[in-house]
Every structure is written in structure tokens, then in C-alpha cells.
Design a protein around this motif. Structure first.
Motif, PDB file in Angstrom:
ATOM      1  N   VAL A 115       0.855  -1.183   0.000  1.00  0.00           N
ATOM      2  CA  VAL A 115       0.000   0.000   0.000  1.00  0.00           C
ATOM      3  C   VAL A 115       0.892   1.234   0.000  1.00  0.00           C
ATOM      4  N   LEU A 116       0.780   2.032  -1.037  1.00  0.00           N
ATOM      5  CA  LEU A 116       1.511   3.291  -1.134  1.00  0.00           C
ATOM      6  C   LEU A 116       0.504   4.416  -0.960  1.00  0.00           C
ATOM      7  N   ALA A 117       0.701   5.262   0.037  1.00  0.00           N
ATOM      8  CA  ALA A 117      -0.299   6.293   0.339  1.00  0.00           C
ATOM      9  C   ALA A 117       0.372   7.558   0.838  1.00  0.00           C
ATOM     10  N   SER A 118      -0.327   8.671   0.672  1.00  0.00           N
ATOM     11  CA  SER A 118       0.154   9.959   1.168  1.00  0.00           C
ATOM     12  C   SER A 118      -0.105  10.074   2.664  1.00  0.00           C
ATOM     13  N   ASP A 119       0.466  11.115   3.265  1.00  0.00           N
ATOM     14  CA  ASP A 119       0.348  11.243   4.719  1.00  0.00           C
ATOM     15  C   ASP A 119      -1.067  11.574   5.164  1.00  0.00           C
ATOM     16  N   GLU A 123      -4.727  -0.975  10.610  1.00  0.00           N
ATOM     17  CA  GLU A 123      -6.064  -0.661  10.101  1.00  0.00           C
ATOM     18  C   GLU A 123      -6.109  -0.707   8.583  1.00  0.00           C
ATOM     19  N   VAL A 124      -5.074  -0.193   7.929  1.00  0.00           N
ATOM     20  CA  VAL A 124      -5.031  -0.208   6.469  1.00  0.00           C
ATOM     21  C   VAL A 124      -4.958  -1.635   5.944  1.00  0.00           C
ATOM     22  N   VAL A 125      -4.137  -2.466   6.568  1.00  0.00           N
ATOM     23  CA  VAL A 125      -4.042  -3.869   6.143  1.00  0.00           C
ATOM     24  C   VAL A 125      -5.377  -4.572   6.314  1.00  0.00           C
ATOM     25  N   GLU A 126      -6.071  -4.300   7.409  1.00  0.00           N
ATOM     26  CA  GLU A 126      -7.373  -4.913   7.643  1.00  0.00           C
ATOM     27  C   GLU A 126      -8.393  -4.458   6.600  1.00  0.00           C
ATOM     28  N   ALA A 169     -10.403   6.967   5.605  1.00  0.00           N
ATOM     29  CA  ALA A 169      -9.587   8.087   6.068  1.00  0.00           C
ATOM     30  C   ALA A 169     -10.407   9.371   6.148  1.00  0.00           C
ATOM     31  N   ALA A 170     -11.280   9.591   5.178  1.00  0.00           N
ATOM     32  CA  ALA A 170     -12.119  10.794   5.190  1.00  0.00           C
ATOM     33  C   ALA A 170     -13.017  10.825   6.428  1.00  0.00           C
ATOM     34  N   VAL A 177      -4.233   9.442   9.978  1.00  0.00           N
ATOM     35  CA  VAL A 177      -5.475   9.072  10.675  1.00  0.00           C
ATOM     36  C   VAL A 177      -5.699   7.567  10.746  1.00  0.00           C
ATOM     37  N   LEU A 178      -4.986   6.783   9.938  1.00  0.00           N
ATOM     38  CA  LEU A 178      -5.143   5.329   9.956  1.00  0.00           C
ATOM     39  C   LEU A 178      -3.804   4.677  10.273  1.00  0.00           C
TER      40      LEU A 178
END
Length: 247
Positions: A85-89, A99-102, A121-122, A94-95
């Protein structure tokens, strides 16, 4: 599922980052109304308040410890590694990793994994920081086993999914339909990688000459292929050699 963090967010309050900035006379502190966001400030002016220790641009802080030198790490992939998972800050603020893996593991299908992360995240931004503006959220999920969703169309078949949302203004401004009805805002998938066959299917089956960037159809509107023409025009720029012309 075990979440393995591959990178570290280079925030200004990271000890080694803060030490470098302070040695260069820069200042690091958070504002009273957002104590959770440390920022970089000029020595004698409360500006610009950059929330990262490394960045491209931001020239006013280059003399005060903000650098653009990246960090490199390597990881040998194994059969146990299932996705990246590549994501911005805006996501990681917030996650948590777990949590992201789940979220990715429980997504209804792979093409929606990134979308579900951004939507989660929103919601967390509204819950955790109701008075703050939501940071940009961008996510790309890369699945390492090469499998794709069989129910997706030809143009949708990818081994990754991606989604982006810019800020809370996107959530507060509903889309106006032709009938005057308002619909809930939605996230668009970003299709960044295309093979030549996929391009032909997605733009109507017209073939393209990659060498000169032109289409066989005279009424081609270019669309996504316009970039091919621009790139090739740059490639075809004259090159100057150091050899002296024959007299």
C-alpha cells in the motif's frame, strides 16, 4: 495478516530531522490550534509552516534545513508478501498500518481496496480533527500475486487499484446532475498504466502509430494519446554534438 512498515514519514519533529533543521537556524513547532502537526518555520518569521522536513521546492526553507534528498531502502519479497500500500500522509495521519491492512484484506474486491481506504480516512479526519482541513489522500494498492478480478472489464483489469481525494471541499460539494438533482461525491479510479491493446479498446479500437504519435483515423480527438505526441515531440528534438562541422 501482519503489517510491515517499509518507510518512515519524514516529519519535522523526527529527532534527526529536527536536529538538522535547528542546526540550520530553522524552527520546528506546532501551532496552538493544531498541536498534532509540527511545522518548519523561518528563523525570524512565522512562515511558511511546512509540515514536512524534506520536499521539492519550498526554496525559502532550503537554507534552513529542508532538503530534497530521498531515503532508499530495499526489501526482498517472499511468497508471504501479499500486497503493498503506497499512500500519502493524509492516510497515515489518521489510519494505522494495521487498520489499512485490515481494510485491504476485507475489501469486497481488489479494485475497490484503495477507494475503501480513502473513504475510511475521510471519515477519520472528520472524527479526529473536526476543526482541521482534511489533508490530500491518495492511495495505490499493488497486489503481488498477479491475480485480477475476473468480473472486471478489459479496461479495468489491473493488478492494482488506486484512488485519490484532494480535501474536504470535495466531500462538501455535491455534483450537480443534468436533471437538477444532486448526487453524493464519488472517488475516481486512476488508470495510470495501459498496454497498447488496452489503449485501443478504451479509445474506440483505433490504432496508433507510436513513432510519430498520430492516429490512423483523421478525426482522432487525441484524448489520452495526446501525451504520446508530446513525449515523442520531445524525443525528436535535435541533438547537438560537440564535433566540429567539416570545413
Amino acid at each position: 495478516m501482519v503489517a510491515i512498515q517499509l518507510t518512515v514519514d519524514l516529519k519535522p519533529d523526527l529527532p534527526r530531522e529536527a536536529e538538522r533543521i535547528k542546526k540550520c537556524k530553522g524552527r520546528v513547532f506546532a501551532l496552538e490550534d493544531e498541536p498534532e502537526v509540527p511545522r518548519v518555520w523561518l528563523p525570524y518569521d512565522d512562515a511558511p509552516g511546512l509540515a514536512m522536513a524534506r520536499a521539492f521546492g519550498d526554496f525559502c526553507l532550503k537554507e534552513y534545513g529542508v532538503i530534497s534528498i530521498p531515503e532508499f531502502t530495499h526489501r526482498l519479497l517472499t511468497d508471504k508478501d501479499q500486497f503493498i500500500v503506497l499512500a500519502s500522509d493524509g492516510i497515515w495521519d489518521v489510519l494505522s498500518n494495521e487498520e489499512v491492512v485490515e481494510i485491504v484484506s476485507s475489501a469486497p474486491n481488489r479494485s475497490s481496496a484503495a477507494r475503501v481506504i480513502v473513504e475510511s480516512a475521510a471519515r477519520e479526519w472528520k472524527h479526529k480533527y473536526p476543526t482541521s482541513k482534511m489533508d490530500d489522500c491518495a492511495v495505490l494498492c499493488l497486489f503481488l500475486d498477479g491475480k485480477i478480478n475476473s468480473e472486471e472489464s478489459d479496461c479495468d483489469e489491473q493488478c492494482y487499484s488506486s484512488a485519490t481525494i484532494q480535501n474536504n471541499n470535495d466531500l462538501s460539494n455535491p455534483v450537480e446532475l443534468d436533471e437538477g438533482q444532486k448526487s453524493e461525491p464519488s472517488l475516481r479510479r486512476n488508470y495510470t498504466v495501459r498496454s497498447s491493446e488496452e489503449i485501443e479498446k478504451c479509445v474506440g479500437g483505433e490504432s496508433v502509430d507510436v513513432e510519430d504519435g498520430t492516429s490512423t483515423a483523421e478525426d482522432q480527438n487525441w484524448l489520452a494519446l495526446e501525451g504520446v505526441t508530446r513525449v515523442n515531440s520531445l524525443v525528436q528534438l535535435p541533438r547537438f554534438s560537440e564535433e566540429k562541422p567539416n570545413s
